[in-house]
Design an enzyme around this catalytic site. Structure first.
Site, short mmCIF file in Angstrom:
data_model
loop_
_atom_site.label_atom_id
_atom_site.label_comp_id
_atom_site.label_asym_id
_atom_site.label_seq_id
_atom_site.Cartn_x
_atom_site.Cartn_y
_atom_site.Cartn_z
N HIS A 1 8.96 39.65 72.87
CA HIS A 1 10.28 40.16 73.24
C HIS A 1 11.05 40.66 72.02
O HIS A 1 11.86 41.58 72.12
CB HIS A 1 11.07 39.07 73.95
CG HIS A 1 12.34 39.55 74.56
ND1 HIS A 1 12.37 40.53 75.54
CD2 HIS A 1 13.65 39.22 74.33
CE1 HIS A 1 13.62 40.78 75.89
NE2 HIS A 1 14.41 40.01 75.16
N SER B 1 16.72 44.20 76.14
CA SER B 1 16.81 42.99 76.95
C SER B 1 17.90 43.13 78.02
O SER B 1 17.84 44.05 78.84
CB SER B 1 17.03 41.78 76.03
OG SER B 1 16.81 40.58 76.70
N ASP C 1 5.27 40.88 75.62
CA ASP C 1 6.55 40.28 76.03
C ASP C 1 6.34 39.42 77.27
O ASP C 1 5.90 39.91 78.31
CB ASP C 1 7.56 41.40 76.31
CG ASP C 1 8.98 40.89 76.50
OD1 ASP C 1 9.17 39.68 76.71
OD2 ASP C 1 9.91 41.72 76.43
#
Length: 335
Positions: A312, A129, A283
């Protein structure tokens, strides 16, 4: 929180034009730096996380094996452990904390490695991320010093759709009347709860909910899952810290710095590190199509899609099969 150390960096000139006085970069290390100082892995933190949240990929027998490598896990500015709105004194406290970019984070991390450990080269920069954003920056800002790079469920450049999604998360928080323009006397709990509920609908895929995976986690209904997992997800974290990190995320652009002056093609093309970019098929933040466009501009990179319904969270250690997928890629990069 597991133990950590602090690099006292002094006064740091930020990209926004403000000096962050007495800047503090908190970090944890795993393993031992070898005599040649060439076994270093940099593994920065993600949104809302600290160094302890990266432990799922570190351990004996894993790619990030402390028995082989010296793994440095720096905390992002704004995350509540390094210098942040919640721990910086007036006049830079709370909503007056300056805007931080990923360039600011990585340049400070480079100082940590060089000034504290005498390290000039990085064997691998990796992250999930926002940690992946920093890994991208490491590879572009120091192309002759980073041998390999892995980004899982992250991006080099925040896409417009991701920017808009983050606006929704941000406004769920700041519309709480108790937020008071960031000058709250106690945390805006309703806003933090709303933020969690918004995030719950983005972090996992429709298929994850369709298969009712929450039942495998011991919950009876979707509402049971939301109530017991997401409503208090951000309790214990500071609202201004969370907003600072959102601003950093929204501003992420690998070329927005003095080295590349906004030339994204030049920034991506400058990366020489052997790179594997791993988006998850489901995602919503960082879809494979966005990463495919980035990888197309790189010379030594591979797009390797995680085929998972965990969205995610495929990059965050929630599903063992996804973690094994990432570990395999890291093992290849370190081979």
């Amino acid at each position: 929180m597991t133990p950590y150390e602090v690099f006292e960096a002094g006064n740091v000139a930020l990209q926004c034009g403000i000096t962050l006085t007495n800047a503090r970069l908190a970090y944890a290390t795993h393993g031992t730096l070898n005599a040649a100082r060439d076994n270093v892995i940099v593994y920065p933190t993600r949104y809302g996380g600290n160094h302890a949240d990266n432990d799922f990929l570190i351990g004996p027998g894993m790619a990030l094996d402390p028995g082989k490598y010296f793994i440095v896990v720096p905390n992002m500015l704004g995350n509540g452990v390094s210098s942040s709105p919640s721990n910086t004194p007036i006049p830079l406290a709370g909503p007056d904390f300056p805007a931080i970019t990923q360039y600011d984070n990585v340049m400070l991390q480079e100082r940590l490695l060089r000034e504290v450990f005498g390290v000039e080269t990085v064997r691998l920069a990796c992250g999930w991320s926002m940690g992946g954003q920093q890994a991208f920056h490491w590879a572009a800002l120091f192309p002759d010093r980073v041998a390999a790079m892995a980004c899982f469920c992250g991006q080099a450049i925040t896409a417009p759709h991701t920017y808009v999604f983050l606006e929704g998360v941000k406004h769920a928080l700041i519309t709480d009347p108790e937020w008071k323009q960031g000058r709250y006397s106690e945390q805006p709990w309703r806003g933090l709860t709303a933020k969690g509920r918004v995030w719950a609908g983005w972090v996992l895929s429709q298929e994850w909910f369709r298969q009712e995976i929450w039942r495998d986690m011991g919950f009876q209904t979707v509402e049971d899952y939301l109530k017991n997992t997401w409503d208090a997800m951000y309790y214990g974290l500071d609202a201004n810290d969370m907003l600072s990190l959102i601003a950093t995320w929204q501003a992420c652009d690998i070329s927005a710095n003095p080295l590349y002056n906004g030339d994204r093609a030049a920034a991506l093309g400058a990366i020489t590190a052997r790179s594997i970019v791993m988006p998850c098929r489901t995602d919503f933040y960082f879809p494979p199509e966005d990463n495919a466009a980035e990888v197309a501009g790189m010379h030594n990179a591979e797009l390797r899609v995680i085929d998972s319904i965990w969205g995610h969270y495929a990059g965050g250690g929630r599903n063992p099969a996804d973690t094994a997928f990432i570990d395999t890629a890291l093992r290849e990069l370190l081979a």
